[in-house]
Scaffold this motif. Sequence first.
Motif, PDB file in Angstrom:
ATOM      1  N   ALA A 116       0.917  -1.218   0.004  1.00 49.65           N
ATOM      2  CA  ALA A 116      -0.012   0.104   0.071  1.00 49.65           C
ATOM      3  C   ALA A 116       0.868   1.213   0.009  1.00 49.65           C
ATOM      4  O   ALA A 116       0.615   2.138  -0.858  1.00 49.65           O
ATOM      5  N   ALA A 117       1.905   1.237   0.926  1.00 44.52           N
ATOM      6  CA  ALA A 117       2.825   2.432   1.096  1.00 44.52           C
ATOM      7  C   ALA A 117       3.401   2.610  -0.539  1.00 44.52           C
ATOM      8  O   ALA A 117       3.827   3.808  -0.838  1.00 44.52           O
ATOM      9  N   LEU A 118       4.171   1.579  -0.739  1.00 43.56           N
ATOM     10  CA  LEU A 118       4.966   1.390  -2.187  1.00 43.56           C
ATOM     11  C   LEU A 118       3.853   2.075  -3.476  1.00 43.56           C
ATOM     12  O   LEU A 118       4.228   2.899  -4.215  1.00 43.56           O
ATOM     13  N   TYR A 119       2.721   1.661  -3.444  1.00 43.68           N
ATOM     14  CA  TYR A 119       1.826   1.999  -4.507  1.00 43.68           C
ATOM     15  C   TYR A 119       1.506   3.460  -4.330  1.00 43.68           C
ATOM     16  O   TYR A 119       1.559   4.149  -5.201  1.00 43.68           O
ATOM     17  N   ALA A 120       1.160   3.851  -3.108  1.00 48.20           N
ATOM     18  CA  ALA A 120       0.927   5.314  -2.704  1.00 48.20           C
ATOM     19  C   ALA A 120       1.993   6.109  -3.080  1.00 48.20           C
ATOM     20  O   ALA A 120       1.839   7.378  -3.866  1.00 48.20           O
ATOM     21  N   LEU A 121       3.236   5.739  -3.061  1.00 43.65           N
ATOM     22  CA  LEU A 121       4.426   6.381  -3.334  1.00 43.65           C
ATOM     23  C   LEU A 121       4.645   6.492  -5.028  1.00 43.65           C
ATOM     24  O   LEU A 121       5.005   7.814  -5.492  1.00 43.65           O
ATOM     25  N   GLY A 122       4.465   5.186  -5.451  1.00 44.61           N
ATOM     26  CA  GLY A 122       4.403   5.221  -7.003  1.00 44.61           C
ATOM     27  C   GLY A 122       3.337   6.353  -7.541  1.00 44.61           C
ATOM     28  O   GLY A 122       3.629   6.917  -8.625  1.00 44.61           O
ATOM     29  N   ARG A 123       2.258   6.146  -7.364  1.00 45.97           N
ATOM     30  CA  ARG A 123       1.124   7.168  -7.828  1.00 45.97           C
ATOM     31  C   ARG A 123       1.513   8.569  -7.327  1.00 45.97           C
ATOM     32  O   ARG A 123       1.361   9.494  -8.264  1.00 45.97           O
ATOM     33  N   LEU A 124       2.261   8.749  -6.377  1.00 45.66           N
ATOM     34  CA  LEU A 124       2.521  10.287  -6.111  1.00 45.66           C
ATOM     35  C   LEU A 124       3.659  10.807  -6.991  1.00 45.66           C
ATOM     36  O   LEU A 124       3.529  11.709  -7.997  1.00 45.66           O
ATOM     37  N   TYR A 125       4.843   9.910  -7.273  1.00 44.76           N
ATOM     38  CA  TYR A 125       5.609  10.205  -8.421  1.00 44.76           C
ATOM     39  C   TYR A 125       4.995  10.096  -9.750  1.00 44.76           C
ATOM     40  O   TYR A 125       5.648  11.175 -10.582  1.00 44.76           O
ATOM     41  N   TYR A 126       4.169   9.464 -10.204  1.00 46.56           N
ATOM     42  CA  TYR A 126       3.262   9.487 -11.242  1.00 46.56           C
ATOM     43  C   TYR A 126       2.623  10.797 -11.589  1.00 46.56           C
ATOM     44  O   TYR A 126       2.977  11.568 -12.479  1.00 46.56           O
ATOM     45  N   GLN A 127       1.878  11.411 -10.415  1.00 46.13           N
ATOM     46  CA  GLN A 127       1.031  12.647 -10.394  1.00 46.13           C
ATOM     47  C   GLN A 127       2.140  13.850 -10.871  1.00 46.13           C
ATOM     48  O   GLN A 127       1.860  14.724 -11.220  1.00 46.13           O
ATOM     49  N   GLN A 128       3.235  13.561 -10.075  1.00 51.45           N
ATOM     50  CA  GLN A 128       4.567  14.525 -10.468  1.00 51.45           C
ATOM     51  C   GLN A 128       5.363  14.304 -11.626  1.00 51.45           C
ATOM     52  O   GLN A 128       6.313  15.145 -11.837  1.00 51.45           O
ATOM     53  N   LYS A 129       5.019  13.454 -12.570  1.00 46.93           N
ATOM     54  CA  LYS A 129       5.821  13.125 -13.617  1.00 46.93           C
ATOM     55  C   LYS A 129       7.136  12.835 -13.574  1.00 46.93           C
ATOM     56  O   LYS A 129       7.962  12.864 -14.204  1.00 46.93           O
ATOM     57  N   ARG A 130       7.357  12.057 -12.312  1.00 45.28           N
ATOM     58  CA  ARG A 130       8.890  11.623 -12.012  1.00 45.28           C
ATOM     59  C   ARG A 130       8.419   9.908 -12.404  1.00 45.28           C
ATOM     60  O   ARG A 130       8.479   9.198 -11.378  1.00 45.28           O
ATOM     61  N   TYR A 131       8.538   9.794 -13.694  1.00 45.70           N
ATOM     62  CA  TYR A 131       8.047   8.367 -14.265  1.00 45.70           C
ATOM     63  C   TYR A 131       8.994   7.374 -13.782  1.00 45.70           C
ATOM     64  O   TYR A 131       8.627   6.317 -13.468  1.00 45.70           O
ATOM     65  N   PRO A 132      10.306   7.499 -13.894  1.00 43.50           N
ATOM     66  CA  PRO A 132      11.240   6.461 -13.687  1.00 43.50           C
ATOM     67  C   PRO A 132      11.176   6.100 -12.183  1.00 43.50           C
ATOM     68  O   PRO A 132      11.226   5.069 -11.885  1.00 43.50           O
ATOM     69  N   GLU A 133      11.068   7.169 -11.158  1.00 41.85           N
ATOM     70  CA  GLU A 133      10.814   6.802  -9.935  1.00 41.85           C
ATOM     71  C   GLU A 133       9.436   5.994  -9.491  1.00 41.85           C
ATOM     72  O   GLU A 133       9.521   4.969  -8.528  1.00 41.85           O
ATOM     73  N   ALA A 134       8.311   6.493 -10.210  1.00 41.42           N
ATOM     74  CA  ALA A 134       7.031   5.752 -10.067  1.00 41.42           C
ATOM     75  C   ALA A 134       7.204   4.231 -10.677  1.00 41.42           C
ATOM     76  O   ALA A 134       6.753   3.452  -9.948  1.00 41.42           O
ATOM     77  N   ILE A 135       7.986   3.986 -11.906  1.00 41.54           N
ATOM     78  CA  ILE A 135       8.054   2.815 -12.121  1.00 41.54           C
ATOM     79  C   ILE A 135       8.655   1.832 -11.218  1.00 41.54           C
ATOM     80  O   ILE A 135       8.471   0.596 -11.075  1.00 41.54           O
ATOM     81  N   ALA A 136       9.798   2.342 -10.671  1.00 38.68           N
ATOM     82  CA  ALA A 136      10.509   1.266  -9.770  1.00 38.68           C
ATOM     83  C   ALA A 136       9.675   1.147  -8.512  1.00 38.68           C
ATOM     84  O   ALA A 136       9.814  -0.088  -8.115  1.00 38.68           O
TER      85      ALA A 136
END
Length: 259
Positions: free
Chosen positions: A83-103
């Motif tokens: 849940a925490a990893l997914y939330a952080l990934g979603r946050l990075y996606y919203q910020q257009k930090r796509y490589p970090e979101a993908i990780a």
Amino acid sequence: MLPVFALFLLAEDCSRTVAEAKRAFDARHFEAAESAFARAEAACPPQAELYLAHGQVLYLLGKEIEAEGRMRAAVEADLQNTAALYALGRLYYQQKRYPEAIARLKRVVDLDPDHHRAWDNLGLCYDALNQDREALRHFFRALDIVMKKHPDYDWAHANLADFFLRREQYEKAFQLAAEAANRNPGSARNAFLTGKALVKLGKEELSLRWLEQAVKLDSDYSEAWYLLAQAYRKDGRKDDATQALVKFKEAQARNPTRR
């Protein structure tokens, strides 16, 4: 080491403060919830769920830097907390930090191969990076899972419909958008995507009920009003087209950042 009595008081204060934060959150009093979660962190032992809840409230308050910090703390407290990893990934996606979101999202599906939301969001990330092959691979994996296990989840169909619309594959887009609308008829976006696909297929008359439904569900959906005006005009309904354009301009004025 704290005396046993002090530990008991600490646990009681922790429970009471967390309950206060949850009540405030449920009532959508996010400022009060954030304050209570901050106090709960001071009163409670370290725990990923608490850090994550605090981070989510901070995000809703528009405090993205602070939200990221609490979500990262949640991941560090429990490296297998999907849940925490997914939330952080979603946050990075919203910020257009796509490589970090993908990780982060890849870590989610490593831990939980049936996490349909993570597969879907990986598709969105690769789509944003213009890596179509990878985007499709992840979108289709999400579809496989939701078709078998999540009959009410509509985002995978809608996101892939949007993907195909932007690549002028309108028949595929229509089929997916219609399924999304069937799964969630209360979604203005699903109705809009279905109507847009029909317009692109030259079926303006059929598109009207979908576009009308989209603006009925969300009167601020400026893109839907604009497309509805075009469909009315092609159907010979000039007065309706004029009124829809007025609604389009009003919706744009209320929400200038929305398409």
